[in-house]
Design an enzyme around this catalytic site. Sequence first.
Site, mmCIF file in Angstrom:
data_model
loop_
_atom_site.group_PDB
_atom_site.id
_atom_site.type_symbol
_atom_site.label_atom_id
_atom_site.label_comp_id
_atom_site.label_asym_id
_atom_site.label_seq_id
_atom_site.Cartn_x
_atom_site.Cartn_y
_atom_site.Cartn_z
ATOM 1 C CG ASP A 298 44.097 12.487 16.662
ATOM 2 O OD1 ASP A 298 43.218 13.257 16.243
ATOM 3 O OD2 ASP A 298 45.313 12.660 16.434
ATOM 4 C CG ASP B 142 49.398 13.124 17.213
ATOM 5 O OD1 ASP B 142 50.206 13.744 16.506
ATOM 6 O OD2 ASP B 142 48.166 13.181 17.029
ATOM 7 C CG ASP C 56 44.675 14.208 20.097
ATOM 8 O OD1 ASP C 56 43.519 14.341 19.667
ATOM 9 O OD2 ASP C 56 45.653 14.020 19.356
#
Length: 656
Positions: free
Chosen positions: A341, A540, A544
Amino acid sequence: MPSVLDQRPAPTAAGPRPAPPPRRPRVLTLPEARWALASLVLFLIALPLNLLGAPAWLWGPLFAATYVTGGWEPGWEGLEALKGKTLDVDLLMVVAALGAAAIGQVLDGALLIVIFATSGALEAVATARTADSVRGLLDLTPTTATRLVPGGEETVAAKDLKVGDVILVRPGERVGADGQVLDGASDVDQATITGEPLPVAKQAGDEVFAGTVNGTGALRVRVERDPADSVIARIVKMVEEASETKAPTQLFIEKIEQRYSIGMVIATLAVFAIPLAFGSALQPALLRAMTFMIVASPCAVVLSTMPPLLSAIANAGRHGVLAKSAVVMERLGQVDAVALDKTGTLTEGTPRVTDIRPLPGSRLDEDGLLALAAATEHLSEHPLARAVVDAARERRLPLPEALDFTSTPGQGVSATVAGRTVQVGSPSRLPAAPRPVSAAVAELEGTGQTAVLVLRDNSPVGVIGIADRLRPDAAATVTALTKLTGRSPVLLTGDNECAARHLAAQVGITDIRAGLLPQDKAAAVQKWEGEGRKVLVVGDGVNDAPALAAAHTGIAMGKAGSDLALETADAVVVRDELAAIPTVVALSRTARRLVVQNLVIASVFITTLVVWDLIATLPLPLGVAGHEGSTVIVGLNGLRLLREAAWTNPARRGAE
């Protein structure tokens, strides 16, 4: 009336108290260790008496006590397992020892009991060290807290605090619960939670964590999480669960252990009966059968898998990476692709001012433009506004008073500063800007920054660039993961293409998937998994979570991670050190190699001893020593991963 924060004693120590050292298990607190020691002592007393020819009534009771102290616990557990129609290897070892004693080999049977009890104690110590390294986190949380009540304060157990309670944290004390500062200012040492080496300034509105150490000020904190759900408590819960789970290899071994044990009993009966059928004497046939039962037992095979994986979990936990299970620790070493990410993972997740550009003719320098914007943004709660105000504070700029503040969602804010109307907001939503401003905005946005336009009396006076700062170890982490997996990580982000490509170029990522919704991230991961890849996803946020769940293995960044991401992920990087990810992957690969080493060692020992016993005469003491020696060897081999050196620079070894 004086504030409750003023009603405090002077600090009793200079600076925060240090965190307690990691606990180590006291070996003799473990029952397995106490029984093994008692068995060993009794054996060592009886051994010289037996060898020197002392009367049997002198050494006989001592050997009998050796059998009882070292064998009663595995024997009882074996009988309990037998009630459930499960044949336990421990029971077979006790039967073999009693069989040796029945044919006059009392010394050999006692030696088997002692070595078997010692190997069991070693396994218990390994498990206890793993558990203690995790439960030591509980020492970081105070047992009591000072709760403020109408008319005063009271001391309560920290576990009894409720959400909404207000607690007083005096200088040098540990924070009793996760919460938000209501009043006061202090520096808080939160290295135990976030890994930050320096104390962090806290004031009203800031978040504090249970177990962190308050500095020289006093804080009034509102409890935001139940103590059972605090960061520390969740960490402990996750890793305690890890020690109770079994890795796939371990589960496979447990499946074959039953069939193997039954086969071993049948083979032992055959080794005993066939020689008798061909005229062998009873005692030699029984001795050979007992020796066969001992050396063929799969104790070392059973002990091959869990010590390395549990040791790796404990070592990673000490360095801020918490694997939720032994299954996770094993799977980490299997990954051959990585998806990262962007915001909060490769970046810090907090927008910061990165560029300040006053326009010619505005009569403002960088500090003047920033002060003007910060004064206007001061009352705004928008993240970009906070970034501007924080930048002005970092430069210690005096902010002029702002009047008539208004905020228009999606557009920006305005206020009257020094008698002039100032507007701060999105260039696309504010009045049309002249060409130089448009060029500056385009340049900032072309490098992945968010442009904020500042107008004074409807005339542009400057542009401020704001961006999420790249983590210092992001590029090195990408390089290390590339070496480990053989392919560059992929960037999965919901951010715009331009910002994603700019960041990817800084860290060396070439495969970029931008503008993704949560389901798009999960679909990409599922596609790779369908192609046979074992994907590691690092993220995080709530967006996600679907990808973390779909991945072969998911890791969440703990500091900025959402509750959903932390719950969904298989492992958590508590200290937010991105570089720990390739390190723990390499550590997992080392653990997997040790498992293979252990299985090879155990197989070689068992095969050699069994063949020796079948084609020649294997002395029972040598068979006992070889069998139990292999068990001790594989146990100690697994404990190697508890050493600090196992964590230090393993990425290089994992890539080899």
